[in-house]
Every structure is written in structure tokens, then in C-alpha cells.
Design an enzyme around this catalytic site. Structure first.
Site, PDB file in Angstrom:
ATOM      1  N   GLU A  17       0.811  -1.222   0.000  1.00  0.00           N
ATOM      2  CA  GLU A  17       0.000   0.000   0.000  1.00  0.00           C
ATOM      3  C   GLU A  17       0.844   1.272   0.000  1.00  0.00           C
ATOM      4  OE1 GLU A  17      -3.778  -0.266   2.435  1.00  0.00           O
ATOM      5  OE2 GLU A  17      -2.572  -1.799   3.424  1.00  0.00           O
ATOM      6  N   SER A 148      -6.638  -2.207   1.809  1.00  0.00           N
ATOM      7  CA  SER A 148      -6.979  -1.700   0.476  1.00  0.00           C
ATOM      8  C   SER A 148      -7.517  -2.775  -0.455  1.00  0.00           C
ATOM      9  CB  SER A 148      -5.769  -1.004  -0.175  1.00  0.00           C
ATOM     10  OG  SER A 148      -5.433   0.165   0.525  1.00  0.00           O
ATOM     11  N   TYR A 214      -9.793   3.346  -5.253  1.00  0.00           N
ATOM     12  CA  TYR A 214      -8.797   4.369  -5.562  1.00  0.00           C
ATOM     13  C   TYR A 214      -8.763   4.855  -7.000  1.00  0.00           C
ATOM     14  CZ  TYR A 214      -7.039   2.881  -1.040  1.00  0.00           C
ATOM     15  OH  TYR A 214      -6.935   2.570   0.281  1.00  0.00           O
ATOM     16  N   ARG A 253     -11.698   3.604  10.965  1.00  0.00           N
ATOM     17  CA  ARG A 253     -12.884   3.366  10.160  1.00  0.00           C
ATOM     18  C   ARG A 253     -13.250   1.892  10.242  1.00  0.00           C
ATOM     19  NH1 ARG A 253     -11.254   3.380   4.927  1.00  0.00           N
ATOM     20  NH2 ARG A 253     -12.131   1.304   4.596  1.00  0.00           N
ATOM     21  N   ASP A 255     -15.728  -1.137   8.552  1.00  0.00           N
ATOM     22  CA  ASP A 255     -16.568  -1.535   7.425  1.00  0.00           C
ATOM     23  C   ASP A 255     -17.518  -2.635   7.881  1.00  0.00           C
ATOM     24  OD1 ASP A 255     -15.058   0.208   5.875  1.00  0.00           O
ATOM     25  OD2 ASP A 255     -13.678  -1.365   5.221  1.00  0.00           O
ATOM     26  N   GLU A 268     -14.245  -5.458   8.956  1.00  0.00           N
ATOM     27  CA  GLU A 268     -12.877  -5.174   9.384  1.00  0.00           C
ATOM     28  C   GLU A 268     -12.757  -3.748   9.877  1.00  0.00           C
ATOM     29  OE1 GLU A 268     -10.273  -4.328   5.557  1.00  0.00           O
ATOM     30  OE2 GLU A 268     -11.453  -6.149   5.273  1.00  0.00           O
ATOM     31  N   ASN A 270     -10.014  -0.372  10.128  1.00  0.00           N
ATOM     32  CA  ASN A 270      -8.837   0.250   9.522  1.00  0.00           C
ATOM     33  C   ASN A 270      -8.345   1.309  10.501  1.00  0.00           C
ATOM     34  OD1 ASN A 270      -6.986   1.682   7.893  1.00  0.00           O
ATOM     35  ND2 ASN A 270      -8.107   1.120   6.046  1.00  0.00           N
ATOM     36  N   GLY A 274      -7.203   5.557   4.565  1.00  0.00           N
ATOM     37  CA  GLY A 274      -6.714   6.417   3.499  1.00  0.00           C
ATOM     38  C   GLY A 274      -7.208   7.846   3.642  1.00  0.00           C
TER      39      GLY A 274
END
Length: 304
Positions: A17, A148, A214, A253, A255, A268, A270, A274
Site C-alpha cells: 500500500e 486496500s 482508488y 474506520r 466496514d 474489518e 482500519n 486512506g
């Protein structure tokens, strides 16, 4: 802003990443500078540099961490900064390590009584036929320590399962097969103990993959979730509970998805999301009324 002292925006790293991290870091640095913070960049591990030496030789008072993936998001960087006595943004050593490990994250959540899809751990000795019988098709295959959506695949047959496992293990010796959830996907950012507005993710791709995150321009980010206010609040509280269960702090964050039975399922966490022009945390903060500069300053306030 002078109370922050000199701030190192630590980006880059050597994981898969890296490029995303450099883009995130450039945005964060610009946001801090625009806010009047004395900030500069450290490209961790650039051109083969020793990361520890870079940290020791750089003069800074606190760090904004935006290194994604192994070596930056898994507790190693956090531990080095603690040894140096440098405050940093985001989660601590243990919670970063757990959050980066999708297997341990799910085990903690399930142990805490929080909902997460049924799964199996894959290795070279796994009985893939038994896994398929247990989880059913389709299923999601993912490396346990990558972010990602790198190395992730949706599979619908035994042959696809075999190929997806071979692909995922190129990134990680620990690979997870997860029961597929048919339903809408959501993401919720956490900022200093508060859940930001929920974003519903819609993509024509099979799932919210690297390209959708992205590169694609056809991914839709909806604040109209299609859920009642009560259900949205339930989702936000579940996210805060899941964040706390892992010992996470500062910002991050989570999800999750809504399954066919109307149950939210945690996917998951994070711990260093990003911060590019396609990223979700800035999007949610903007919905809350925060500019990008205000967001990065607020994150920086939580450095400890």
C-alpha cells in the site's frame, strides 16, 4: 497551532500500500500546513533507508501516522515511537497489531459477542472442499494482514477458491475464507470517540475492491442509507463498540454490511485509513461540516 510543536507526517513504508500511503500523506501534510501547523514529511523506508534510523535522526515533537499496511499500521511503527517517547496519532501498539490482523480482529469481535460473518482460516493443508461445504458459495478470500482490498477475491466455485487462495497467499501466509454477505455495504469513521455520518458504498464491481476504492469513477458514496434513523444509530453504536473492543483510539474506520436477515455484520477495522481524494474519512467529516484541514488538526489533537 504552535502547541503541537514540529509534526512529522510519516508516510510511505514498504508494504503493497506504499503508493496509496504517499498520496494520503501528501494530502495530510498539505492540510496541516494550510492550518498553520509546523509539519514536514518522512517517507519511511524510502530508497532502502533504515526506518528506525530515519525516526531517530529526524527532529519532531509528535507524529501523524499515515503509513498503510504491514510495518506501519501493525504496531511496529507505534512501538518504535513509544520507545522514542514521541506522541503519535491513532491506535496504540496492541490495538494496531490486532486491527491489522483480520483473523484476530474477528476472533475478538466474536468473543465479545459482536456480529461478524462466519469464516475459516486457510493454509496449504486446508481441506478446501470442507471449507466450501461449511461456508457455501459465494465466499470472500482475503489475506489476513493486507489492506486496500489487496489480494481479495470473490469466489463462486471450487476452482475459483483454489486459485483465489493461491493469489492471496502471495501477500500473506495467513488467508481467510469468509462467508459472503448479500446486502448493502457501509462504512463508518470514528473520530475521538464519535461516529461520523454513515456512508453507503455502491459499486458495479463484484465488491469494493482496490480499483473501486482508488481508481474508478463509478463508485457511489451515499449518505442516504435507506435505513431509519434508529437503525443508523444502532449501526454507529455497533461501530463504536467494535472499536472499543479492539482497544482502538483516536481515529479509524469500520466496514460492515447488512445481511439478508437484517443483521449488521462487521467486516474489518482500519486504524490508519486512506486520506486521498477518494477516501471515506474526509468525505464523512465534510458531511459533518469539517474541512480537510480541520479534520487533520482534530486527528492530531488525539496524538498520545
Amino acid at each position: 497551532m504552535s502547541n503541537f510543536g514540529r509534526v512529522a507526517v510519516i508516510m510511505g513504508g514498504t508494504s503493497a500500500e506504499r503508493e496509496v500511503s504517499l498520496r494520503s500523506g501528501a494530502e495530510v501534510l498539505k492540510g496541516l500546513l494550510d492550518a498553520g501547523v509546523d509539519a514536514f514529511a518522512i517517507d519511511l523506508g524510502a530508497n532502502g533507508a533504515n526506518p528506525l534510523q530515519q525516526l531517530v535522526e529526524s527532529q519532531f515533537d509528535r507524529a501523524f501516522l499515515i503509513v498503510h499496511g504491514p510495518g506501519g499500521e501493525d504496531g511496529l511503527l507505534q512501538a518504535a515511537l513509544e520507545m522514542l517517547g514521541k506522541p503519535y496519532t491513532g491506535s496504540g501498539v496492541a490495538s494496531s497489531a490486532i486491527g491489522m490482523d483480520k483473523l484476530r480482529t474477528k476472533q475478538v469481535w466474536i468473543g465479545a459477542g459482536l456480529p461478524s460473518p462466519k469464516f475459516a482460516l486457510l493454509n496449504d493443508h486446508s481441506d478446501l472442499a470442507a471449507v466450501a461445504q461449511s461456508l457455501g458459495f459465494p465466499m470472500m478470500i482475503k489475506p489476513a494482514h493486507e489492506g486496500s482490498s489487496i489480494g481479495m477475491s470473490r469466489v463462486t466455485s471450487a476452482e475459483e477458491l483454489r486459485l483465489a487462495y493461491a493469489e492471496a497467499k502471495q501477500y500473506d501466509s495467513s488467508v481467510i475464507a469468509e462467508q459472503w454477505v448479500n446486502g448493502p455495504e457501509f462504512t463508518v469513521a470514528v473520530l475521538n470517540g464519535q461516529a461520523l455520518p454513515v456512508i453507503r458504498l455502491e459499486t458495479p464491481h463484484e465488491f469494493y475492491d482496490f480499483n473501486a476504492k482508488y481508481q474508478a469513477n463509478d463508485t457511489r458514496y451515499e449518505f442516504e442509507t435507506g435505513l431509519s434513523d434508529e437503525r443508523v444509530q444502532q449501526m454507529q453504536q455497533l461501530v463504536l463498540d467494535s472499536f472499543e473492543a479492539l482497544g482502538c483510539r483516536g481515529w479509524g474506520r469500520v466496514d460492515l454490511m447488512l445481511d439478508a436477515n437484517g443483521q449488521f455484520q462487521l467486516l474489518e477495522v482500519n486504524t490508519a485509513p486512506g486520506m486521498t481524494d477518494h477516501s471515506l474519512v474526509p468525505m464523512a467529516a465534510k458531511r459533518q461540516g469539517m474541512s480537510f484541514s480541520e479534520l487533520v488538526v482534530e486527528i492530531l489533537k488525539g496524538a498520545c
